[in-house]
Motif scaffolding. Structure first.
Motif, PDB file in Angstrom:
ATOM      1  N   ASP A   5      62.110  -9.120  99.038  1.00  0.00           N
ATOM      2  CA  ASP A   5      61.319  -9.949  98.120  1.00  0.00           C
ATOM      3  C   ASP A   5      60.201 -10.654  98.887  1.00  0.00           C
ATOM      4  OD1 ASP A   5      62.943  -9.228  96.003  1.00  0.00           O
ATOM      5  OD2 ASP A   5      64.155 -11.063  96.089  1.00  0.00           O
ATOM      6  N   ARG A   6      60.534 -11.205 100.035  1.00  0.00           N
ATOM      7  CA  ARG A   6      59.519 -11.888 100.852  1.00  0.00           C
ATOM      8  C   ARG A   6      58.446 -10.916 101.333  1.00  0.00           C
ATOM      9  NH1 ARG A   6      61.139 -16.971 101.282  1.00  0.00           N
ATOM     10  NH2 ARG A   6      63.344 -17.446 101.338  1.00  0.00           N
ATOM     11  N   ALA A   7      58.863  -9.699 101.669  1.00  0.00           N
ATOM     12  CA  ALA A   7      57.898  -8.684 102.100  1.00  0.00           C
ATOM     13  C   ALA A   7      56.959  -8.317 100.952  1.00  0.00           C
ATOM     14  CB  ALA A   7      58.622  -7.449 102.628  1.00  0.00           C
ATOM     15  N   ILE A   8      57.499  -8.198  99.749  1.00  0.00           N
ATOM     16  CA  ILE A   8      56.661  -7.923  98.570  1.00  0.00           C
ATOM     17  C   ILE A   8      55.616  -9.019  98.412  1.00  0.00           C
ATOM     18  CG2 ILE A   8      56.672  -7.891  96.032  1.00  0.00           C
ATOM     19  CD1 ILE A   8      59.391  -6.398  96.236  1.00  0.00           C
ATOM     20  N   ILE A  18      47.566  -3.478  95.061  1.00  0.00           N
ATOM     21  CA  ILE A  18      48.248  -2.346  95.685  1.00  0.00           C
ATOM     22  C   ILE A  18      49.138  -1.654  94.652  1.00  0.00           C
ATOM     23  CG2 ILE A  18      50.213  -3.730  96.498  1.00  0.00           C
ATOM     24  CD1 ILE A  18      50.163  -2.017  99.081  1.00  0.00           C
ATOM     25  N   SER A  19      49.219  -0.347  94.728  1.00  0.00           N
ATOM     26  CA  SER A  19      50.082   0.398  93.809  1.00  0.00           C
ATOM     27  C   SER A  19      51.551   0.137  94.176  1.00  0.00           C
ATOM     28  CB  SER A  19      49.788   1.893  93.883  1.00  0.00           C
ATOM     29  OG  SER A  19      50.232   2.421  95.123  1.00  0.00           O
ATOM     30  N   VAL A  20      52.422   0.326  93.216  1.00  0.00           N
ATOM     31  CA  VAL A  20      53.852   0.146  93.466  1.00  0.00           C
ATOM     32  C   VAL A  20      54.328   1.134  94.523  1.00  0.00           C
ATOM     33  CG1 VAL A  20      56.161   0.204  92.450  1.00  0.00           C
ATOM     34  CG2 VAL A  20      54.283  -0.837  91.186  1.00  0.00           C
ATOM     35  N   ALA A  21      53.813   2.358  94.486  1.00  0.00           N
ATOM     36  CA  ALA A  21      54.215   3.369  95.476  1.00  0.00           C
ATOM     37  C   ALA A  21      53.828   2.932  96.887  1.00  0.00           C
ATOM     38  CB  ALA A  21      53.582   4.716  95.145  1.00  0.00           C
ATOM     39  N   ASP A  22      52.594   2.423  97.051  1.00  0.00           N
ATOM     40  CA  ASP A  22      52.156   1.960  98.371  1.00  0.00           C
ATOM     41  C   ASP A  22      52.921   0.707  98.795  1.00  0.00           C
ATOM     42  OD1 ASP A  22      50.388   4.047  98.639  1.00  0.00           O
ATOM     43  OD2 ASP A  22      48.634   2.889  97.998  1.00  0.00           O
ATOM     44  N   PRO A  33      63.396   0.617  93.024  1.00  0.00           N
ATOM     45  CA  PRO A  33      63.874  -0.731  93.331  1.00  0.00           C
ATOM     46  C   PRO A  33      62.729  -1.702  93.628  1.00  0.00           C
ATOM     47  CG  PRO A  33      64.580   0.823  95.043  1.00  0.00           C
ATOM     48  CD  PRO A  33      63.927   1.613  93.964  1.00  0.00           C
ATOM     49  N   THR A  34      61.639  -1.185  94.178  1.00  0.00           N
ATOM     50  CA  THR A  34      60.491  -2.055  94.435  1.00  0.00           C
ATOM     51  C   THR A  34      59.917  -2.548  93.117  1.00  0.00           C
ATOM     52  OG1 THR A  34      59.976  -0.917  96.493  1.00  0.00           O
ATOM     53  CG2 THR A  34      58.193  -2.182  95.480  1.00  0.00           C
ATOM     54  N   GLN A  35      59.776  -1.638  92.158  1.00  0.00           N
ATOM     55  CA  GLN A  35      59.243  -2.024  90.850  1.00  0.00           C
ATOM     56  C   GLN A  35      60.173  -3.010  90.148  1.00  0.00           C
ATOM     57  OE1 GLN A  35      58.217   1.266  88.249  1.00  0.00           O
ATOM     58  NE2 GLN A  35      56.499   0.030  87.507  1.00  0.00           N
ATOM     59  N   ALA A  36      61.472  -2.805  90.248  1.00  0.00           N
ATOM     60  CA  ALA A  36      62.434  -3.728  89.629  1.00  0.00           C
ATOM     61  C   ALA A  36      62.334  -5.114  90.265  1.00  0.00           C
ATOM     62  CB  ALA A  36      63.849  -3.177  89.765  1.00  0.00           C
ATOM     63  N   ARG A  37      62.216  -5.160  91.564  1.00  0.00           N
ATOM     64  CA  ARG A  37      62.073  -6.448  92.261  1.00  0.00           C
ATOM     65  C   ARG A  37      60.768  -7.138  91.859  1.00  0.00           C
ATOM     66  NH1 ARG A  37      64.983  -7.483  97.037  1.00  0.00           N
ATOM     67  NH2 ARG A  37      66.624  -5.974  97.415  1.00  0.00           N
ATOM     68  N   LEU A  38      59.704  -6.364  91.794  1.00  0.00           N
ATOM     69  CA  LEU A  38      58.407  -6.899  91.421  1.00  0.00           C
ATOM     70  C   LEU A  38      58.467  -7.502  90.016  1.00  0.00           C
ATOM     71  CD1 LEU A  38      55.407  -7.244  92.130  1.00  0.00           C
ATOM     72  CD2 LEU A  38      55.040  -4.918  91.274  1.00  0.00           C
ATOM     73  N   ARG A  39      59.050  -6.791  89.073  1.00  0.00           N
ATOM     74  CA  ARG A  39      59.182  -7.300  87.688  1.00  0.00           C
ATOM     75  C   ARG A  39      60.035  -8.563  87.646  1.00  0.00           C
ATOM     76  NH1 ARG A  39      55.080  -5.178  87.327  1.00  0.00           N
ATOM     77  NH2 ARG A  39      54.803  -3.026  86.741  1.00  0.00           N
ATOM     78  N   ARG A  40      61.106  -8.592  88.437  1.00  0.00           N
ATOM     79  CA  ARG A  40      61.960  -9.783  88.471  1.00  0.00           C
ATOM     80  C   ARG A  40      61.185 -10.977  89.015  1.00  0.00           C
ATOM     81  NH1 ARG A  40      64.292 -11.582  92.639  1.00  0.00           N
ATOM     82  NH2 ARG A  40      64.554  -9.575  93.684  1.00  0.00           N
TER      83      ARG A  40
END
Length: 150
Positions: A5-8, A18-22, A33-40
């Motif tokens: 989360d901190r890295a995001i 930045i794109s979710v993939a990048d 999981p990155t997209q789920a964390r981002l939405r949360r």
């Protein structure tokens, strides 16, 4: 909040487009999981939004002044009235309540010293409960908005 989360948040603070993939590649997770964390992080209010960083100098707003404001009254109703009135002045970029010899510190951006002088006289000094102001003019921004000022 864990290290992912901190890295995001660290990556988005530098590149909010930045794109979710990048983003996933940079933090070492897969896309889902990155997209789920981002939405949360968005849903819980950790990420409050996204915006463009506009160069104020290119907009002709290169005069920066900081104004100390002392109020005549610091009871809650007076503070609320001042706070609400400040929100209506777009030239006031930041407003901080201060514990010290004055009550508020304003960061004000205008097109010139004359523009600031008019704003101070006609808008800032007439805000609710303003007793006194002191102005400090910035000569150069070294670091601003979390980024170096170039």
């Amino acid at each position: 909040m864990d290290r992912f989360d901190r890295a995001i948040l660290d990556v988005l603070a530098v590149d909010g487009r930045i794109s979710v993939a990048d983003l996933a590649r940079k933090i070492g997770l897969t896309k889902s999981p990155t997209q789920a964390r981002l939405r949360r992080l968005e849903r819980d209010g950790t990420i409050r939004g996204y915006r463009a960083l506009v160069d104020p100098i290119r907009l002709g707003r290169d005069h920066v002044a900081f104004a100390e404001v002392k109020l005549t009254d610091t009871r809650e109703a007076a503070l609320t009235a001042f706070n609400e009135a400040v929100l209506a002045i777009p030239e006031i970029e930041e407003c901080h309540m201060i514990a010290g010899a004055f009550d508020y510190l304003l960061k004000v951006r205008t097109n010139s010293m004359a523009g600031y002088r008019t704003l101070l006289a006609e808008r800032i000094s007439t805000l609710p409960n303003v007793a006194q102001t002191s102005t400090y003019v910035a000569m150069q921004a070294v670091k601003e908005g979390g980024l170096d000022a170039g």
